[in-house]
Each structure stands twice: as structure tokens, then as C-alpha cells.
Design a protein around this motif. Structure first.
Motif, PDB file in Angstrom:
ATOM      1  N   ALA A 177      11.167  -2.561 -53.466  1.00 53.35           N
ATOM      2  CA  ALA A 177      10.622  -1.225 -53.703  1.00 53.35           C
ATOM      3  C   ALA A 177      11.267  -0.203 -52.770  1.00 53.35           C
ATOM      4  O   ALA A 177      11.583   0.924 -53.185  1.00 53.35           O
ATOM      5  CB  ALA A 177       9.114  -1.243 -53.525  1.00 53.35           C
ATOM      6  N   ARG A 178      11.482  -0.595 -51.514  1.00 55.06           N
ATOM      7  CA  ARG A 178      12.110   0.314 -50.550  1.00 55.06           C
ATOM      8  C   ARG A 178      13.544   0.638 -50.961  1.00 55.06           C
ATOM      9  O   ARG A 178      13.980   1.803 -50.893  1.00 55.06           O
ATOM     10  CB  ARG A 178      12.079  -0.297 -49.157  1.00 55.06           C
ATOM     11  N   LEU A 179      14.287  -0.374 -51.400  1.00 52.11           N
ATOM     12  CA  LEU A 179      15.663  -0.157 -51.844  1.00 52.11           C
ATOM     13  C   LEU A 179      15.705   0.801 -53.023  1.00 52.11           C
ATOM     14  O   LEU A 179      16.563   1.694 -53.083  1.00 52.11           O
ATOM     15  CB  LEU A 179      16.295  -1.500 -52.226  1.00 52.11           C
ATOM     16  N   ARG A 180      14.762   0.654 -53.949  1.00 52.48           N
ATOM     17  CA  ARG A 180      14.735   1.547 -55.109  1.00 52.48           C
ATOM     18  C   ARG A 180      14.354   2.974 -54.699  1.00 52.48           C
ATOM     19  O   ARG A 180      14.910   3.935 -55.221  1.00 52.48           O
ATOM     20  CB  ARG A 180      13.773   1.010 -56.164  1.00 52.48           C
ATOM     21  N   ARG A 181      13.427   3.114 -53.777  1.00 56.43           N
ATOM     22  CA  ARG A 181      13.060   4.462 -53.308  1.00 56.43           C
ATOM     23  C   ARG A 181      14.251   5.141 -52.659  1.00 56.43           C
ATOM     24  O   ARG A 181      14.494   6.339 -52.868  1.00 56.43           O
ATOM     25  CB  ARG A 181      11.899   4.385 -52.317  1.00 56.43           C
TER      26      ARG A 181
END
Length: 259
Positions: free
Chosen positions: A15-19
Motif C-alpha cells: 500500500a505504501r509503494l502504491r501511495r
């Protein structure tokens, strides 16, 4: 029983990578192992009914009973990307074929951006060097005469062992096991793009036709050879034999061999 939830680090890191990339949000469940991501997703949708607000994905590092086309076993050992997703659907078509091809095109584009030459084996495989790199399993969930949501399973070989006829991405790119997170994000990005692509079936068909793995196929039942003319807007394969024309529409009709 509620679906198991992965170690928080897996889903949180994804999720952090996508954000960081500005990608739209998803609901994610990441598992170290499960029998089938398709079954876990079904359980999730049953216990928490679809509201259409955010797409969902179940991602496993390994499946023990992965589901392929026609009920076949999909080998999914550690080292690949194995996921099942629920997607919103607003396109006029309710044909799963166009969804499968949209996902195949979108994933092919992500791979091509990394320098990998990809062909699409209709209806649901991506080939590299004539061997299977990825598979797509689409279906529609219909209520009445309206599509409630779309579902798609994706398997992508990365650094995992592959069966005969398969290929892992590490054989054509210098990737390592630590890059699974990156390629999982790439698959989700491809699904994001596929959601928009299905609104333009003509574009999906053209992009598929540019990447078709063969121009001639053999009907497995009659033995007849047909020339591939292209792809129809419902995802069907358009065929010609002299003055005769034919289409292969249903996914279960696709058990043929390319020539």
C-alpha cells in the motif's frame, strides 16, 4: 470463518509503494499461503458484501490449490505473483472475454516498458519466447441482467520454478526475489489501467491483435485449420477459412493449439 490476513508488513509495504507512486487506493489482503486466492476472495465478498467503492485484491506468496482455466490446477509456488481481484464494472459489455484481454494488454504494456517482448495467446495467456509467463482468469458477477462486479485472477511467474512450457521473468530480466513487491504493484497498476481500457473495446481489440501469438489455429475437435482475422469487441476470436467465417467466443471453446 473470516479470511486470514497476512503479516501486516506485506500489505502495508505494498500500500505504501502504491501511495508513493500516486496509484489509487485498493483494499488488500496479503497472505503467506492459502489454498486459493479465488476462494479467499469469495469468502471476503460473502462476509463483507461488495459496495463498489474500492477494488479488492487477495495476494498470496504461495497457493496450494490455485485455480486455472477450465478448473485446471495453477501451479503457484513461492517466487511469483498470485492474486485475485474484484473490480468495479461500468462498461456496456458483460463479456468476460473483453475483461481478460484488457488485463492481458495492460500487463503486456507494463512488461514491455521493462523491455520484455510479450505476445498474447488468446484468450488468457501472456507468452515470452513462446513460453507462458502469465495467465489471466476473468469472470463476471451478474445480478439480474446487470454486472455487479468483475473478478479476475492473475498469475505471473517471476523467480519461481515453472512447469514445462512456462518461463519465469528472471530468465529474461535481471530480477531477484526481493523485487516481488515491485511486480505485485505492477500487476495492480495493470488492473487499474484495465478498468479504464474496458470502456474502449475497440482499443483493446486493436492492442490485442498487434500482439497475437499466431495467425493460424487448428480446431481441436474437427482438425480444421483457420486463419485468425482478429478480435471482436466481445473478446471473441474472429476466424476465416476461404469464404467461411467463424468465431470462438466462449472461453471453454479455446482448448486449441496454435500452429
Amino acid at each position: 470463518m473470516a479470511p486470514a490476513v497476512l503479516r501486516p508488513t506485506g500489505g502495508a509495504a505494498l500500500a505504501r509503494l502504491r501511495r508513493q507512486s500516486g496509484a489509487p487506493p485498493w483494499q488488500l489482503r496479503c497472505l503467506p499461503v492459502c489454498a486459493s486466492t479465488e476462494q479467499v476472495l469469495s469468502d471476503w465478498l460473502r462476509l463483507h458484501p461488495w459496495d463498489g467503492l474500492l477494488p479488492r485484491a487477495v495476494i498470496a506468496r504461495r497457493q496450494t490449490l490455485g485455480q486455472g482455466q477450465w478448473g485446471r490446477r495453477w501451479q503457484s509456488p513461492p517466487g511469483g505473483v498470485w492474486l485475485s481481484a474484484a473490480l468495479p464494472w461500468s462498461a456496456p459489455s458483460s463479456a468476460p472475454g473483453i475483461l481478460g484481454l484488457a488485463v492481458a494488454v495492460a500487463l503486456a504494456e507494463r512488461l514491455e516498458a521493462s523491455g520484455v517482448a510479450v505476445l498474447i495467446k488468446w484468450p488468457n495467456d501472456l507468452l515470452v519466447q513462446g513460453r507462458k509467463l502469465a495467465g489471466v482468469l476473468p469472470r463476471m458477477v451478474v445480478r439480474g441482467n446487470k454486472v455487479r462486479l468483475a473478478r479476475v485472477g492473475v498469475g505471473l511467474n517471476l523467480v519461481n520454478a515453472v512447469p514445462p512450457g512456462g518461463i519465469a521473468l528472471t530468465e529474461v530480466l535481471a530480477i531477484q526475489r526481493g523485487q516481488q513487491l515491485h511486480w505485485t504493484a505492477e500487476v495492480l497498476a495493470a488492473l487499474d489501467h484495465a478498468i479504464s481500457l474496458v470502456a474502449d473495446p475497440e482499443r483493446v481489440c486493436h492492442a490485442t491483435e498487434m500482439r497475437l501469438w499466431t495467425r493460424q489455429v487448428q480446431d481441436p475437435r474437427s482438425g480444421e485449420q483457420w486463419s485468425v482475422e482478429g478480435v471482436a469487441e466481445d473478446g471473441a476470436l474472429r476466424l476465416r477459412q476461404g469464404t467461411r467465417t467463424n468465431t470462438w467466443t466462449r472461453w471453454e471453446d479455446a482448448s486449441f493449439a496454435g500452429l
